[in-house]
Write an enzyme that holds these catalytic residues in place. Structure first.
Site, PDB file in Angstrom:
ATOM      1  N   ASP A 202       3.833   9.312  -1.494  1.00 15.74           N
ATOM      2  CA  ASP A 202       2.662   8.549  -1.085  1.00 15.74           C
ATOM      3  C   ASP A 202       2.416   7.436  -2.084  1.00 15.74           C
ATOM      4  OD1 ASP A 202       0.614   8.044   0.718  1.00 15.74           O
ATOM      5  OD2 ASP A 202      -0.115  10.102   0.671  1.00 15.74           O
TER       6      ASP A 202
ATOM      7  N   HIS B 182       0.809  -1.209   0.000  1.00 13.68           N
ATOM      8  CA  HIS B 182       0.000   0.000   0.000  1.00 13.68           C
ATOM      9  C   HIS B 182       0.848   1.268   0.000  1.00 13.68           C
ATOM     10  CE1 HIS B 182      -4.008  -1.917   0.751  1.00 13.68           C
ATOM     11  NE2 HIS B 182      -3.206  -2.915   1.096  1.00 13.68           N
TER      12      HIS B 182
END
Length: 457
Positions: free
Chosen positions: A358, A153
């Site tokens: 991110d 993730h």
């Protein structure tokens, strides 16, 4: 249909668990009689060597427990003090301790033993995130030949950062024991291939296949998403429940929602807003920034530092610009319910999503999904968020460039309604075409088509 066994660091809790992963996997777990396995979040003195049932809920859940030392070393230590900074390009923030790595591996070994006792021959395993990198390796040692997929993730690390790890080569060998590795973006796939080639001298067969010794693994980009239609409906309903001062305010609202983490770029965001206010004093009293930043990993030095810096900057900017009826920044350092956030996104004129690094950033997607189609807000998005690969109609910025972000804030606030609608419509269509259900189907379909370990041997 073969069972799906989902494994993550934490198990969804409560009788009606929620969250992006739950939305994506609940149906397939229910249809296949699948199971979600994860930590209960509790610490015990003597954890059992068997998984325990969590009663109720929409699908079967089995939990394992950790000791306080394991929680400190496996989770707080190696996972969050080595892997998290490395994966986000911050090797300088690593805190290397050999005992943390030893406990990290021993926890994964114990989870593997418990899983091996549970598995049926045709089960598929889907392992999630960096806490469980060695899990396939440990399962293979025990003779497990089931298909095992892994999804990361976070971003993936670049070659130099992986070389800085205390066990970068070992990590390469862990990853090679999966059948399919899913990453958030094409950028991450390129870094994965480059890192394994540089650190382990793996052979990149093509963009989506890599070999190391006798092991071959398939790798691909599977950008995680949200249920855009569901979130749009939620936002519309919740908007009308917001305080009247927000709904009817003539002041433009900008919003940022981030965990208080050094990867999220909050100090850089605040400095850019301060620069905007200094340059454009005609916007004083006409705009405010609502920054919601729940705490995360308190007690670690890097997180204490970012909190102090962010609070200091907010105070400084407010002190220099506020008056009796207006404060430029409202800084909320606690969690806000998802339902309330949905309404706030819809009320906002500008969404600021400007992380330094991110994996994806679902706030960007939630902000877009929440907008009023007739009068949508504008998304300002960092080039360094994985979401930027899919969301080119956002206003893309370099969060390190204070002047650029300040200029882009003005562009967003003054953008014509027609252009705002065109950008929103293209962004929203992308979310509808590739929602969270597409994400889980795409990954599981590819996992099912990979050869099982026993076939590939």
């Amino acid at each position: 249909m073969s069972r799906l066994i989902c494994v993550s660091n934490r198990i969804p809790t409560g009788p009606n668990p929620s969250g992006g992963l739950v939305v994506a996997l609940a149906d397939v777990l229910d249809e296949t009689g699948g199971i979600w396995v994860g930590s209960s979040g509790d610490t015990v003195i003597n954890p059992a060597d068997t998984l325990r049932e969590i009663e109720g809920g929409p699908f079967r859940r089995l939990a394992f427990d950790l000791t306080a030392d394991e929680q400190a070393r496996y989770y707080g230590g190696y996972s969050n003090s080595v892997l998290w900074p490395i994966l986000h390009g911050r090797a300088d923030l690593m805190q290397i301790a050999s005992e943390d790595l030893a406990v990290y591996k021993s926890v994964n070994r114990r989870i593997a033993r418990m899983l091996a006792a549970l598995l049926q021959p045709d089960d598929r395993l889907w392992v999630h995130d960096f806490h469980l990198l060695p899990l396939a390796y440990e399962l293979r040692v025990l003779g497990v030949t089931n298909r095992i997929g892994f999804f990361l993730h976070t971003p993936f690390t670049a070659p130099f950062e992986m070389a800085a790890m205390p066990n970068g080569l070992e990590m390469c060998h862990w990853l090679m024991r999966y059948d399919l590795i899913g990453l958030q973006s094409d950028r991450d796939v390129r870094k994965f291939n480059a890192s394994l080639a540089a650190v382990a001298e793996a052979e990149v067969l093509d963009d989506h296949m890599i070999r190391l010794g006798r092991e071959t693994v398939q790798v691909g980009a599977y950008p995680i998403s949200i249920d855009a239609e569901e979130f749009a409906n939620l936002a519309e309903a919740q908007f009308h429940k917001l305080p009247e001062g927000i709904v009817k305010s003539s002041r433009a609202l900008m919003i940022g929602v981030d965990r208080l983490d050094y990867t999220k770029g909050l100090p850089q965001r605040f400095r850019a807003f301060g620069e905007f206010l200094e340059r454009h004093q005609d916007w004083h009293r006409k705009v405010s920034l609502l920054q919601i930043a729940p705490p995360t990993r308190d007690g670690l030095k890097a997180y204490d530092t970012i909190r102090e810096e962010t609070e200091t900057l907010a105070g400084r900017i407010n002190g220099a610009n506020a008056d009796l009826g207006w404060a430029p920044i409202r800084f909320i350092h606690r969690p806000i319910p998802r339902e309330t956030l949905a309404g706030l996104y819809r009320a906002a004129h500008v969404g600021l999503v400007t992380p330094l690094m991110d994996g994806m950033n679902l706030v960007a997607k939630e902000f877009v999904a929440a907008q009023n189609p007739a009068d949508p807000g504008v998304l300002i998005l960092s080039h360094f968020a994985g979401a930027a690969e899919q969301m080119e109609d956002a206003l893309l910025v370099n969060p390190h460039d204070t002047e650029q972000v300040a200029t882009t804030i003005l562009t967003a606030l003054t953008m014509a309604p027609g252009e705002r609608r065109k950008r929103y419509e293209r962004l929203m269509q992308g979310l509808l075409d590739r929602d969270v259900h597409w994400w889980s189907r795409a990954f599981l379909d590819d996992l099912s088509s990979t050869p099982a370990a026993e076939d590939a041997a």
